[in-house]
Design an enzyme around this catalytic site. Structure first.
Site, PDB file in Angstrom:
ATOM      1  N   CYS A  54      62.336  60.754  44.501  1.00  0.00           N
ATOM      2  CA  CYS A  54      63.366  61.566  44.164  1.00  0.00           C
ATOM      3  C   CYS A  54      63.991  61.053  42.596  1.00  0.00           C
ATOM      4  O   CYS A  54      64.511  60.101  42.474  1.00  0.00           O
ATOM      5  CB  CYS A  54      64.376  61.872  44.951  1.00  0.00           C
ATOM      6  SG  CYS A  54      65.941  62.756  44.304  1.00  0.00           S
ATOM      7  N   GLY A  55      63.728  62.316  41.502  1.00  0.00           N
ATOM      8  CA  GLY A  55      64.103  61.868  40.211  1.00  0.00           C
ATOM      9  C   GLY A  55      65.730  61.675  40.183  1.00  0.00           C
ATOM     10  O   GLY A  55      66.166  61.015  39.629  1.00  0.00           O
ATOM     11  N   HIS A  56      66.465  62.623  40.939  1.00  0.00           N
ATOM     12  CA  HIS A  56      67.882  62.584  41.280  1.00  0.00           C
ATOM     13  C   HIS A  56      68.337  61.282  41.836  1.00  0.00           C
ATOM     14  O   HIS A  56      69.492  60.574  41.218  1.00  0.00           O
ATOM     15  CB  HIS A  56      68.632  63.999  41.930  1.00  0.00           C
ATOM     16  CG  HIS A  56      68.249  65.214  41.067  1.00  0.00           C
ATOM     17  ND1 HIS A  56      68.506  65.641  39.812  1.00  0.00           N
ATOM     18  CD2 HIS A  56      67.612  66.107  41.674  1.00  0.00           C
ATOM     19  CE1 HIS A  56      68.290  66.606  39.658  1.00  0.00           C
ATOM     20  NE2 HIS A  56      67.492  67.289  40.677  1.00  0.00           N
ATOM     21  N   CYS A  57      67.590  60.742  42.634  1.00  0.00           N
ATOM     22  CA  CYS A  57      67.910  59.788  43.519  1.00  0.00           C
ATOM     23  C   CYS A  57      67.719  58.543  42.357  1.00  0.00           C
ATOM     24  O   CYS A  57      68.670  57.532  42.128  1.00  0.00           O
ATOM     25  CB  CYS A  57      67.174  59.384  44.468  1.00  0.00           C
ATOM     26  SG  CYS A  57      67.266  60.717  45.769  1.00  0.00           S
TER      27      CYS A  57
END
Length: 495
Positions: A54-57
């Site tokens: 996950c990019g946001h993670c």
């Protein structure tokens, strides 16, 4: 002696237990095997459910570790932990995790949703607010200086008498604003030493104006809350994963979006000239700079129907008007044109900027007709025909699966002069009277101007029957299911 030995034994057991919990950058790594034990023995713990891909993670990870380290150095009882939700699916499911990252705060074992920002300071401020008093009691000038130096933003209230209406309002706002630190000074000599007066509210920050005084005549809670939010943000905010939640979750619901290229030097070329304009209107409209060179920001350009060759440019969005978009009359990015743009918006003289593709010459050549915003009303509201419209998105997986079925539906009704089967790319065409929130959305427009939405199985038989029966028995639109999340129209957090 027995008591002493017992205490030592307990301490050793506690240390051994602590060693069993793996950590990464001061963040506890939890799994199903240790989750319940840690949650039940830790008074305050924030848990991130994440996915490695996950990019946001990935963006959150360094800030999350920084927050954990800061709390650890302060010997705070608050802990930070993380769970790989792709490996611990049962654990994630038990807490209703639907997207990544999902953060849950456990206070004495009871979970609540985390609603703060994604910068280290925001995380720490939110956690301290949830575990302590709304405002820190300041008793010395040295303590005040340390607090100002340690926080990007901190708001001081100078109230010798906390029973006054102003003091109560200040403390109420301090309790409501989760991602900001508030401080309270009640000693009159200390108030004077800090160059303030009784009843003052002053915001200190480590950027732009370092000290800003609240100057409204009345200390209204709503006004103060908005003032704290506005003053805690830069005059022009750069859009990022970290700032998105503050931008869209704050009190200012009108946003001036400046689309700029860092590679081309647009930030240096335009922002300094535009800051005075942004500052004049910052209590009504938030100015946001978007670097269009970032791959993650291409979806925003698509949402506004913009091409890269239109950069630099400006748009305005009104969140409380179904995210209505407005475009300036001039493409110039000067202080005068932007001020005129903002003034026209507040004067009500601007019309919404609705996206529309050019109408293809062969739009009616195939059994499934192609609609754009400019020919929609003419085709769909023809009272001599009933028209079935699929509102789709080119990137939507369910829409792609529907294509062969929908083409067969068009062929089935091709010889029927009373029926039109049509489709419209709802990401590139907008209608003032119809807002689409998920894809595909299928609507039947009847001859008597009734609109019925199709919610059945996406089969040729189901769609055929829906058209033939004039949409009778159509059920109300259900909420979007978990499986359909990837096919929703962009939310404000995604922009």
């Amino acid at each position: 002696m027995r008591v002493t030995l017992f205490a030592v034994a307990i301490a050793l057991l506690g240390a051994a237990f602590a060693d069993e919990i793996p950590t990464e950058d001061n963040v506890l790594v939890l799994s199903k095997a240790n989750f319940e034990n840690v949650i039940s023995t830790t008074d305050f713990i924030l848990v991130e459910f994440y996915a490695p891909w996950c990019g946001h993670c990935k963006s959150l990870a360094p800030e999350y570790a920084k927050a954990a380290t800061k709390l650890n150095e302060e010997e705070s009882p608050i802990k930070l932990a993380k769970v790989d939700a792709t490996q611990e699916q049962d654990l994630a499911e038990s807490f209703g995790v639907r997207g990544y990252p999902t953060l849950k705060f456990f206070k004495n074992g009871n979970p609540i949703d985390y609603t703060g920002g994604r910068q280290a300071d925001d995380i720490v401020a939110w956690l301290k607010k949830k575990t302590g008093p709304p405002a820190v009691e300041v008793t010395s000038a040295e303590q005040a200086k340390e607090l100002i130096a340690a926080n990007n933003v901190i708001t001081f209230g100078f109230f010798p008498d906390q029973a006054t209406e102003k003091a109560k309002a200040f403390l109420n706002v301090a309790g409501l604003v989760d991602d900001q630190v508030f401080a309270l000074v009640s000693d009159e000599k200390l108030i004077e030493e800090l160059e303030a007066e009784a009843g003052d509210v002053v915001l200190f920050k480590n950027f732009e104006e370092p000290r800003v005084k609240y100057d409204a005549k009345e200390l209204d809670e709503d006004l103060l809350k908005t003032w704290v939010f506005v003053q805690s943000m830069p005059t022009i905010v750069e859009f990022s994963h970290e700032t998105a939640s503050k931008i869209f979750g704050g009190q200012i619901k009108y946003h001036l979006l400046l689309f700029l290229s860092k590679k081309n030097g647009d930030f240096e070329k335009y922002l300094d000239d535009l800051k005075p304009v942004a500052k004049n209107y910052r209590d009504k409209i938030m100015a946001v700079a978007i670097d269009t060179d970032e791959d993650d920001h291409q979806r925003i350009l698509e949402f506004f129907g913009m091409k890269k060759d239109e950069v630099p440019s400006a748009r305005l969005i009104a969140l409380e008007q179904d995210m209505a978009k407005y475009k300036p009359a001039s493409s110039e990015l000067t202080a005068n044109t932007i001020e005129e743009f903002i003034q026209s918006f507040f004067a009500g003289t601007l019309k919404q900027h609705l996206l529309s593709e050019d109408l293809p010459e062969d739009w009616a050549a195939k059994p499934v007709k192609v609609l754009v915003a400019t020919n929609f009303d003419e085709v769909v509201f023809d009272t001599n025909k009933k028209v079935l419209v699929e509102f789709y998105a080119p990137w939507c997986g369910h829409c792609k699966q529907l294509v062969p079925i929908y083409d067969k539906l068009g062929e089935h009704f091709a010889a029927d002069d009373d029926v039109v089967i049509a489709k419209m790319d709802a990401t590139a065409n907008e209608l003032e009277h119809t807002k689409i929130t998920s894809f595909p959305t299928i609507k039947l427009y009847t001859k008597d101007n009734q609109v019925r939405e199709y919610n059945g199985e996406r089969t040729l038989a189901g769609l055929t029957k829906f058209v033939e029966t004039n949409g009778e028995g159509a059920e109300p639109t259900p909420s979007v299911s978990e499986d359909d999340e990837d096919n929703e129209a962009p939310s404000r957090d995604e922009l």
